[in-house]
Design an enzyme around this catalytic site. Sequence first.
Site, PDB file in Angstrom:
ATOM      1  CB  THR A 196       1.432  -4.185  10.120  1.00 30.96           C
ATOM      2  OG1 THR A 196       1.668  -5.234   9.196  1.00 30.96           O
ATOM      3  CG2 THR A 196       2.383  -4.312  11.295  1.00 30.96           C
ATOM      4  N   GLY A 244       3.079   1.124   3.754  1.00 30.39           N
ATOM      5  CA  GLY A 244       3.698   2.021   2.787  1.00 30.39           C
ATOM      6  C   GLY A 244       2.698   3.041   2.281  1.00 30.39           C
ATOM      7  CD  GLU A 246       3.649  -8.142   3.286  1.00 29.06           C
ATOM      8  OE1 GLU A 246       2.771  -8.870   3.761  1.00 29.06           O
ATOM      9  OE2 GLU A 246       3.559  -6.909   3.217  1.00 29.06           O
TER      10      GLU A 246
END
Lengths: 703, 703
Positions: free
Chosen positions: B143, B182, B443
């Site tokens: 992303t 993350g 997602e």
Amino acid sequence: MQLMKKARESASFDSFELTGLMHGGRREDVVTQRRAAFERVEKVVGTRDISKLPRCYANLSREDQYEEGLRWGKAAFEDGIKYQHDFFASTTPRYALANSNPFGMNAIMVEPTIEFMASDDEQKAKWLPLTKSGKIVGAYVQTELGHGTFVRGIETSATWDATSDEFIIHSPTISSTKFWPGALGFSCTHIVLVARLLLGSVDHGPHFFIVQVRSLEEGKPIPGIKLGDIGMKMSYNGTCNGFASFDKVRIPRTNMLMGHAKVHRNGNYERTGRPELAYSTLLLVRGIIVRGMVPNVATIMNTDYPLAVGFQLAQSVTIATRYSTVREQGLGPNSLGRTEVAIMSYASQHFRILTLIAKSYAIVFASKAWDRDYEKLREEQDTGDHASLPYFHALTAGLKAWSTQTAADGAEDARKCCGGQGYLMISGLPEIVASVTATATFEGENYVLWQQVGRYLFKCLDHLKQDKPIDSRLAYLATAYQESLDSTIGEFDATASASCSAFGSDFLQRGAQLSIYRHRTTRLTLSVYEKLRSSTKTPIEAWNEHMMSIISAARAHTEYIAVIFFTERVKDLPASTSSALRAVLTRLCSLFALSNIINPQSIDAISFVEDGYFSLAQLDTIRSLVDDLLEQLLPDAVALTDAWDFTDASLCSALGMYDGNVYENLMRWINQLPINKRAWEESEGVYQPGWKKWVEPLLQAKL
Amino acid sequence: MQLMKKARESASFDSFELTGLMHGGRREDVVTQRRAAFERVEKVVGTRDISKLPRCYANLSREDQYEEGLRWGKAAFEDGIKYQHDFFASTTPRYALANSNPFGMNAIMVEPTIEFMASDDEQKAKWLPLTKSGKIVGAYVQTELGHGTFVRGIETSATWDATSDEFIIHSPTISSTKFWPGALGFSCTHIVLVARLLLGSVDHGPHFFIVQVRSLEEGKPIPGIKLGDIGMKMSYNGTCNGFASFDKVRIPRTNMLMGHAKVHRNGNYERTGRPELAYSTLLLVRGIIVRGMVPNVATIMNTDYPLAVGFQLAQSVTIATRYSTVREQGLGPNSLGRTEVAIMSYASQHFRILTLIAKSYAIVFASKAWDRDYEKLREEQDTGDHASLPYFHALTAGLKAWSTQTAADGAEDARKCCGGQGYLMISGLPEIVASVTATATFEGENYVLWQQVGRYLFKCLDHLKQDKPIDSRLAYLATAYQESLDSTIGEFDATASASCSAFGSDFLQRGAQLSIYRHRTTRLTLSVYEKLRSSTKTPIEAWNEHMMSIISAARAHTEYIAVIFFTERVKDLPASTSSALRAVLTRLCSLFALSNIINPQSIDAISFVEDGYFSLAQLDTIRSLVDDLLEQLLPDAVALTDAWDFTDASLCSALGMYDGNVYENLMRWINQLPINKRAWEESEGVYQPGWKKWVEPLLQAKL
């Protein structure tokens, strides 16, 4: 930013005209004064310069967040006194409810309680000047660890001691610990306490007392009182919601608020004043919540009072609208285009954003009508006429439940409209959502309130059955009841369903919309009433059996009222209103009324259509009318949110700034996060406490 | 606690049997091993002793929260290696998704990507042992600030340099900044990067690369890479979701994952392997999300793998069920009783809690069926048969959207079921809700996914129109299509509505329930398909015009699948299953299927009834069957939540502990809050920083 500029230029009306309508009524100077107050306070707390990361997004421990609330609360309180306004009485300069800061309780809870519950002369004269000037900091202390909605269950006791002529305040159990009151933990000096009045062997139930809980000099708790914070919450962390327990603490007898009940020196108990008025504090608090969702247009338009504002739903939709205008993603619907398009151009996003805007205005206008009715109630009560109180109680309960659920669900949907970015605290949205969602629970849990509305509706039907009059504002129920009597079957039969007679563009007519909502509420109300009254079960079992249907009926009634209020407002705009603005508000009103039929969002969502009132063709017509409205309103979306007149500092959002320069605004704040600065400035990009203690040992572990 | 004991004793079945079914399948020792792993990790991180305030409720700044995530992540990762299990591979010991801790990315994102995208020999052999042993810490970096769902829009570039045989990784714009991954901020050492492959003047679109971003020794960022944290989020603060920008950073050509496309030394580009498999990583990630909501029964029942669990919806309902069992409030329905009653006995609470329990089990069983189908897909693909991929993609997208929305809305409703107490962080609920709600966005944003399901359904109809076969699992659609052809009007006509033929207790039959869901999905799907295909607008406009109806059809299809999966599971329970447990699960399944008809909660809620499929009498029958089911299931509510086998430490909730001793548990933790201890131990009950700096000056101000 070009996209934002274009979106602004596309508006069909002047957003400042709407700002004036909402904040200033016919007085434009109120808008100006209001803007000045925001600017002053934002400068004092240091958020006016939006290039700087707001302190609330830096590392905020429980202590830091509390201090942040104290900082904001003091700035707003003092600005109000210094410049003689109450812009920040009901809501903070960030549009949270004022009970989210430790100095907000005086105005919204403590003073109204004293006004209504104190004896006329001494008590008011003694306490009100102290709270209004901030010489004491108050808290309203009712809820206990074991007792929330059910006030009669309260255990804290105030036992009169004849010898000393004092009340002894005591917490007999752990569940009687006072729990939740705002400002109670470490900020307040005095509280309005709800405790059971015990005179000899007689328990007179909950009464109000003023209790000093901390010394004014050093802030130490009065001996026998244990006070503390209840910890982090989803929001409201700027205040110290607290707990308190009392170990036989003595207060003078004269600290009982004696406006409606007196305890004399000889221990005699006397009901005085107007017990009906005892209701009013709670009503007032609920009214503030309705207003807290959206601006209190009423106050500003009908009086000289500056506006008490809250607008949390509108804030979240403003952020989502601006972000959706500039965020480009994907090649258009079904990926069939050639270049990336703004997400607002996807029908689902467009639908969600515009219907949320419509809902925020619907709440405004409901709030305005509530204010008007409340004024009327107070005038009637001043002449000794309390007949409207039951109606008003049901109206308030219903609007509270409806507006808080609509705002909480809507704010969360607006947040989701911003995708992953809406999950970041610096988007401003999580805090708004967390703050709004509290209102669905406090000051009357919504499921409890719906049932109070239902109870009122059934009482009205009982009266009709006995040929007694009911409140004129419930005339629609009387008509429906009469029709059910006139029908061949004698009693209302839910299966004998009517059909909607509207066709085509009829559905855009006020009358058609109102009749749809009226049909639903009468059908549901009469049907569940008959079931309750004809049940062979005990009343408690019958009520429980039909509880979900009762809630449906109550919601249907309240949504009908909300549509009435919105349509009335649009019909009765000031004569000076431009035709452009009239057209926009008319469309918004229809969008609100019609989209709720085809895309209802509640646990009883099928209630518009379950009886076959609409044919599928009619529903398709409504769908295509909603599509038309959405298309007409799209160019006005940004203007409709600009009209709320939110400062960038009050939105506190990297996504929702006026300029639309989203990515740079995001990265500018992120670059200032303490964890980043610490890593970059102290250690060449390594966050040492994490690396040394945890990452490095893992990398080097022999497992 | 007596109330809790009684509620437990009232169960009609043995909750441990259900625990075994969910966690151990036929192997009880897995339940035991799982319990032991939880106990070990909870002791390492210090939460096993539930009388102590968990560290996550003390003052946690951004830095503290990150450290907490590192602590938990390291303990879980190392326990898994040491004791050879993957109980904590997909989810943390608190049942959050594993990407909420910085060491969780290896197993759930990085390793699957390498497995699927790397060339068979060297690349897997090089990287997988390093990630599996924790010698490197990975992140999955796709992303960008300006690019989420629309992967093709990604801007980060990987330009091949012929001279040095390297790729040059570069971030050309601010919107190309990698954003959200993350562990990216400060924890990871290596990333799987998605970047555009540029060979000479040819842009080959997004490909995968492995990039080292920090030195393994000191943790310093590789020159040219800027890394940092993106700040506080609603949840997931245990990990450092981060950003990264690249200034012409060089990596060896061999760091491109070349399983499905190769770049040769001479700069030639070659598609290899199976490009269809490129899908699979994303599928897998979505699969984990479906499982993350609830336990992955499939894995445990069909294989030796221990269970990867998440259960966040079940956690929130467990807390709400226990609290509702012991919380007494009010005098019963309509205040008609004489003593206070537990809130579970109010019909609205009872309805909400039990339907939420049913939903949590529905997601379990859907997850199990997904696993089974995924296994089958992989087996087919191993033989070169990829025909099922489109079906599976639609199934995964639909279940992801359905399960995440159901779980997010449900967890928030469970939180609201706990009233004000559910607003406290120490209730554990706000963190669960905030964590679950993320999954509706990441997602694959749900509104995007629904449209992918719709696209698949319409493609099937296109095939049917052309007399081509469709996936056998869509046979219902073929039948409906054929029927629409056979009907007199030749094409499906939404206004020619059928009537439901079920009466009375028929609605409890599996066949009747399935036919209701089937009727809805075929009606909506065929109707919007005809509108799309017969539209005179451009395809992009037509899609946008009907987007909301497309979403409705996709949801209806997915809910039909969910009901199929639940009913199949109940039908095919292991032979050893007791009749008591069979009866309970059968009731739960009916409750799930029927309550969704009368009380649907989604934006297209009227779709079951809008066509007049049901008479009002039939709907009333369903209502009363639901009431019966609720009554039958009430004694089992606590047992149904006990069966999840949550440790008190994993719930981390003062409201939801096994013992039901709510008020004492709450006050015990509150008394340990740092702000309270500081005030009480250091300053006789005054929180000095607040009092001295803000309260005292306000009290003494002359305004």
